[in-house]
Design an enzyme around this catalytic site. Structure first.
Site, PDB file in Angstrom:
ATOM      1  N   TYR A 101       0.827  -1.208   0.000  1.00  0.00           N
ATOM      2  CA  TYR A 101       0.000   0.000   0.000  1.00  0.00           C
ATOM      3  C   TYR A 101       0.864   1.262   0.000  1.00  0.00           C
ATOM      4  O   TYR A 101       0.686   2.160  -0.828  1.00  0.00           O
ATOM      5  CB  TYR A 101      -0.924  -0.018   1.223  1.00  0.00           C
ATOM      6  CG  TYR A 101      -1.824   1.191   1.351  1.00  0.00           C
ATOM      7  CD1 TYR A 101      -3.071   1.219   0.751  1.00  0.00           C
ATOM      8  CD2 TYR A 101      -1.425   2.303   2.098  1.00  0.00           C
ATOM      9  CE1 TYR A 101      -3.910   2.323   0.877  1.00  0.00           C
ATOM     10  CE2 TYR A 101      -2.249   3.403   2.232  1.00  0.00           C
ATOM     11  CZ  TYR A 101      -3.485   3.405   1.614  1.00  0.00           C
ATOM     12  OH  TYR A 101      -4.306   4.514   1.741  1.00  0.00           O
ATOM     13  N   LYS A 161       1.432   4.155  -3.066  1.00  0.00           N
ATOM     14  CA  LYS A 161       1.203   5.583  -2.794  1.00  0.00           C
ATOM     15  C   LYS A 161       2.468   6.389  -3.081  1.00  0.00           C
ATOM     16  O   LYS A 161       2.406   7.493  -3.656  1.00  0.00           O
ATOM     17  CB  LYS A 161       0.770   5.781  -1.341  1.00  0.00           C
ATOM     18  CG  LYS A 161      -0.624   5.268  -1.019  1.00  0.00           C
ATOM     19  CD  LYS A 161      -1.694   6.063  -1.722  1.00  0.00           C
ATOM     20  CE  LYS A 161      -3.077   5.710  -1.205  1.00  0.00           C
ATOM     21  NZ  LYS A 161      -4.162   6.461  -1.892  1.00  0.00           N
TER      22      LYS A 161
END
Length: 215
Positions: A123, A127
């Site tokens: 994750y 990002k």
């Protein structure tokens, strides 16, 4: 007076931001590109929509000054790593490219605390890669918001957030959870503030501070 483009207006932060933009006299025109049509919005909000958000963005032709991207999901919600990358990387980059095509000078994006292109966590790595892609576009002004865990009423509850929210409410500094409306309020303040050229990364604690100054 500014013309804005926003993606993610059906989400937690984006929904708050769209409502704030509608009430903001300094905003002349709002284009909200979405996958599904918005409901109960004023006629002056242009809402190109298509299940493929990239196709909705392709429908936008009017000049834009400011771009907001509030897209964001989780791997579980997306259904796969590939779908998550499409939502949190590809569509964010597509939003930015659309803004540049339409002449925008300022891009504001909701990223996440811990974003790092070299992170071992999937994750955070996606990002971070998204942030690097936007930086490489060389925007005159790029604002990256990195909130902690978001609080607010989602259409679909996220189990992990529901379980962890009470804990994050008591953590210090950037770890402390933050209301989605406060992120939206801070983004709007930054968008309408005097020009700050280059890349501006705003931590979660700073987002709360900016939002508090507008209360």
């Amino acid at each position: 007076m500014a013309n804005v483009l926003i993606t993610g207006a059906t989400g937690l932060v984006g929904g708050h931001l769209l409502r704030m933009l509608i009430q903001q006299p300094e905003i002349a025109r709002i284009t909200a590109a979405t996958r599904r049509p918005l409901t109960t919005i004023p006629a002056e909000v242009h809402n190109p929509h298509d299940p493929q958000l990239t196709d909705a963005l392709a429908q936008v032709d009017d000049p834009v000054d400011i771009v907001f991207c509030c897209l964001g999901t989780t791997r579980r919600e997306a259904g796969s790593k590939e779908a998550f990358v499409h939502a949190d990387y590809t569509l964010v980059v597509d939003t930015a490219l659309t803004g540049q095509r339409l002449g925008a000078q300022h891009m504001l994006v909701v990223s996440a605390m811990g974003a790092n292109a070299h992170s071992p966590f999937f994750y955070n790595r996606v990002k971070g890669e998204m942030e690097e892609a936007l930086i490489a576009q060389q925007w005159p002004r790029l604002t990256i918001a990195r909130p902690s865990m978001l609080l607010g009423d989602r259409e679909v509850r996220r189990t992990n957030e529901s379980l962890l929210a009470p804990l994050f409410a008591f953590l210090p500094g950037n770890w402390k959870s933050i209301e989605a409306r406060d992120v939206a309020r801070a983004l709007l303040k930054e968008a309408l503030s005097p020009q700050k050229e280059g890349v501006n990364i705003i931590t979660s604690a700073k987002l709360r501070e900016i939002a508090a100054s507008q209360a």
